[in-house]
Write a protein that holds these residues in place. Structure first.
Motif, short mmCIF file in Angstrom:
data_model
loop_
_atom_site.label_atom_id
_atom_site.label_comp_id
_atom_site.label_asym_id
_atom_site.label_seq_id
_atom_site.Cartn_x
_atom_site.Cartn_y
_atom_site.Cartn_z
N GLU A 225 0.83 -1.21 0.00
CA GLU A 225 0.00 0.00 0.00
C GLU A 225 0.86 1.26 0.00
O GLU A 225 0.43 2.31 -0.48
CB GLU A 225 -0.93 -0.01 1.22
N ALA A 226 2.09 1.15 0.53
CA ALA A 226 2.99 2.31 0.55
C ALA A 226 3.38 2.75 -0.85
O ALA A 226 3.85 3.88 -1.04
CB ALA A 226 4.24 1.98 1.37
N ALA A 227 3.18 1.87 -1.84
CA ALA A 227 3.51 2.22 -3.23
C ALA A 227 2.42 3.08 -3.87
O ALA A 227 2.62 3.58 -4.99
CB ALA A 227 3.71 0.94 -4.05
N GLY A 228 1.30 3.23 -3.18
CA GLY A 228 0.21 4.02 -3.73
C GLY A 228 -0.95 3.15 -4.19
O GLY A 228 -0.75 1.98 -4.55
N ALA A 229 -2.12 3.72 -4.20
CA ALA A 229 -3.34 2.96 -4.52
C ALA A 229 -3.31 2.33 -5.90
O ALA A 229 -3.84 1.24 -6.12
CB ALA A 229 -4.56 3.88 -4.38
N ASP A 230 -2.68 3.01 -6.87
CA ASP A 230 -2.65 2.48 -8.24
C ASP A 230 -1.75 1.25 -8.37
O ASP A 230 -1.86 0.51 -9.35
CB ASP A 230 -2.16 3.55 -9.22
N PHE A 231 -0.87 1.05 -7.39
CA PHE A 231 0.12 -0.02 -7.52
C PHE A 231 -0.08 -1.16 -6.51
O PHE A 231 0.40 -2.28 -6.74
CB PHE A 231 1.52 0.56 -7.33
N ALA A 232 -0.76 -0.90 -5.43
CA ALA A 232 -0.91 -1.90 -4.36
C ALA A 232 -1.46 -3.22 -4.91
O ALA A 232 -2.47 -3.23 -5.61
CB ALA A 232 -1.83 -1.37 -3.26
N GLY A 233 -0.75 -4.31 -4.61
CA GLY A 233 -1.18 -5.64 -5.04
C GLY A 233 -0.64 -6.09 -6.38
O GLY A 233 -0.76 -7.26 -6.74
N LEU A 234 -0.03 -5.17 -7.13
CA LEU A 234 0.52 -5.54 -8.45
C LEU A 234 1.81 -6.33 -8.31
O LEU A 234 2.61 -6.09 -7.40
CB LEU A 234 0.81 -4.29 -9.28
N ASP A 235 2.06 -7.27 -9.23
CA ASP A 235 3.36 -7.93 -9.31
C ASP A 235 4.42 -6.88 -9.62
O ASP A 235 4.15 -5.88 -10.30
CB ASP A 235 3.32 -8.99 -10.41
N ARG A 236 5.64 -7.08 -9.14
CA ARG A 236 6.68 -6.07 -9.29
C ARG A 236 6.95 -5.70 -10.75
O ARG A 236 7.24 -4.54 -11.07
CB ARG A 236 7.99 -6.54 -8.61
N TYR A 237 6.84 -6.68 -11.65
CA TYR A 237 7.11 -6.39 -13.06
C TYR A 237 5.94 -5.68 -13.73
O TYR A 237 6.13 -4.85 -14.62
CB TYR A 237 7.48 -7.68 -13.80
N LYS A 238 4.72 -5.97 -13.30
CA LYS A 238 3.56 -5.23 -13.78
C LYS A 238 3.63 -3.79 -13.29
O LYS A 238 3.28 -2.84 -14.01
CB LYS A 238 2.26 -5.88 -13.27
N ALA A 239 4.10 -3.63 -12.06
CA ALA A 239 4.27 -2.28 -11.50
C ALA A 239 5.31 -1.50 -12.30
O ALA A 239 5.16 -0.29 -12.51
CB ALA A 239 4.67 -2.37 -10.03
N ARG A 240 6.36 -2.18 -12.74
CA ARG A 240 7.39 -1.53 -13.55
C ARG A 240 6.78 -0.93 -14.82
O ARG A 240 7.05 0.22 -15.17
CB ARG A 240 8.50 -2.52 -13.92
N GLU A 241 5.93 -1.71 -15.49
CA GLU A 241 5.28 -1.25 -16.71
C GLU A 241 4.42 -0.01 -16.43
O GLU A 241 4.43 0.96 -17.22
CB GLU A 241 4.43 -2.37 -17.31
N LEU A 242 3.69 -0.05 -15.32
CA LEU A 242 2.80 1.06 -14.99
C LEU A 242 3.59 2.31 -14.61
O LEU A 242 3.18 3.44 -14.96
CB LEU A 242 1.85 0.66 -13.86
N VAL A 243 4.69 2.15 -13.89
CA VAL A 243 5.55 3.29 -13.52
C VAL A 243 6.04 3.98 -14.79
O VAL A 243 5.97 5.22 -14.92
CB VAL A 243 6.74 2.83 -12.65
N ILE A 244 6.54 3.19 -15.74
CA ILE A 244 7.05 3.76 -16.99
C ILE A 244 5.93 4.47 -17.76
O ILE A 244 6.12 5.56 -18.31
CB ILE A 244 7.70 2.66 -17.86
N GLU A 245 4.78 3.85 -17.77
CA GLU A 245 3.63 4.44 -18.47
C GLU A 245 3.27 5.80 -17.86
O GLU A 245 3.03 6.80 -18.57
CB GLU A 245 2.44 3.48 -18.37
#
Length: 398
Positions: free
Chosen positions: A307-327
């Motif tokens: 949850e500390a990563a933010g609501a848009d990222f909480a629960g995402l796999d680390r590699y899925k989160a990478r894609e979203l961060v770049i986006e």
């Protein structure tokens, strides 16, 4: 009359000889009745219960057997102590693989049933190892055989641990560790595979709070930027002399973070400015301690975002989160460039899962006093003595 076979069968002969030696107690120290005789002992490096012996075992057992038999023939009261290691995590992995073939998981069985299966594995493969030792002709004292989870050995471990704790040699602390998200365990550095990998180096812009522009950092793991608590530069890097101490706005989360100067930073890497994520990188962890930076864990023990990563990222796999961060950075106009880059990646030795550095409460042993005692013994008394001296004495000293 006894019929002598035309062809000598070593398998039959060796089995008969060994059974006779073992039955008559030839491998026990007590075979030598002289209580004043000098003593010689070796503890076998206990083979893991995870499989069968290999050529490496055969080599070291041969050398130990030669030494043991030689001392026995010289009149020493001689003990070569046999044993076997439970190899907890490795054994668990083998049993999990076995269950997978049956369409089951350890969670399906539950703790008690799974432990039963592990003991079954030990009985099956442990027995195979003991038979192999006998086939090698190893002159071990089977009457003293030990397994690392025997109650008396477990008691000795607890006793040693408590003594060391009471002496101040063992302490507990929060440190960054090698965590395997698949096996759900901490790994020592010796259990980590470092493999070269072709990847990407991401150049990200972090804006200054005062609106005077931005500083560009380079990273191979953009998903960890959500846990950044600083940006660091080398104090001798002339490009950044005027920005040390200034405040940046961490993109996406809009958190204020400082720019710090640290000798660890390599000016030649990337842009010369690096993001600092104390909770997810061992070097950043040390840097965080030096600069009293907050540790924010944005990836959990299952390699999913917290949850500390933010609501848009909480629960995402680390590699899925990478894609979203770049986006998101691209949409904000803060992704400067992505370049091909080859770097080493850490994987679990057993399951080959990419490891996640995480902070965890662990037990540690203070090594300074032990180190100094060992080095003093070597330099003053020449002990231990290494054959050959080069390069092994240097390896030991290092």
């Amino acid at each position: 009359m006894i019929e002598i076979p035309k062809t000598y069968d070593p398998k039959e002969a060796e089995r008969d000889h060994y059974a006779r030696w073992e039955e008559r107690g030839y491998f026990t120290p007590e075979i030598n009745k002289d209580a004043t005789a000098p003593v010689f002992t070796i503890v076998i490096p206990p083979p893991n219960v995870t499989g069968s012996l290999h050529m490496g075992h055969a080599l070291q057992h041969t050398m130990m057997d030669v030494l043991t038999r030689h001392k026995r023939m010289l009149g020493f009261r001689t003990l070569w102590l046999p044993g076997m290691d439970h190899a907890g995590i490795s054994t668990q992995l083998m049993v999990v693989r076995q269950l997978k073939k049956e369409g089951l998981s350890r969670q399906d069985l539950g703790r008690e049933k799974f432990v039963e299966r592990v003991w079954q594995w030990k009985q099956e493969y442990g027995g195979q190892i003991l038979n192999q030792l006998r086939r090698e002709g190893a002159s071990v004292d089977w009457s003293r055989f030990r397994f690392t989870m025997d109650e008396d050995l477990s008691r000795a471990v607890r006793e040693s641990f408590v003594r060391l704790y009471e002496e101040g040699m063992i302490y507990r602390g929060n440190r960054i560790v090698n965590w395997c998200p698949n096996d759900q365990t901490v790994l020592s550095d010796l259990e980590v595979l470092r493999e070269p990998q072709k990847g990407k180096l991401y150049h990200l812009r972090y804006p200054f709070k005062d609106g005077s522009g931005a500083i560009t950092v380079a990273t191979t793991r953009p998903e960890t930027m959500l846990g950044d608590t600083a940006v660091a530069i080398n104090p001798n890097d002339e490009r950044y002399q005027t920005v040390v101490g200034k405040t940046l706005i961490l993109p996406i989360l809009n958190r204020e973070i400082p720019i710090v100067a640290d000798d660890f930073v390599e000016s030649e890497f990337g842009t010369g400015a690096v993001k600092v994520t104390p909770a997810h990188d061992p070097n950043d962890y040390e840097m965080g301690l030096r600069h009293n930076l907050e540790q924010i864990q944005v990836i959990d023990q299952f390699a999913k975002m917290t949850e500390a990563a933010g609501a848009d990222f909480a629960g995402l796999d680390r590699y899925k989160a990478r894609e979203l961060v770049i986006e998101k950075l691209e949409a904000l106009g803060l992704l400067e460039q992505i370049v091909d880059y080859e770097f080493a990646i850490s994987k679990c030795e057993r399951c080959k899962t990419v490891l996640e550095p995480l902070t965890s409460t662990q037990w540690f042993c203070r090594m300074d006093q032990l180190r100094d005692l060992a080095l003093a013994k070597l330099r003053k008394d020449g002990k231990p003595k290494f054959e050959p001296e080069v390069p092994y004495e240097k390896v030991y000293s290092d």
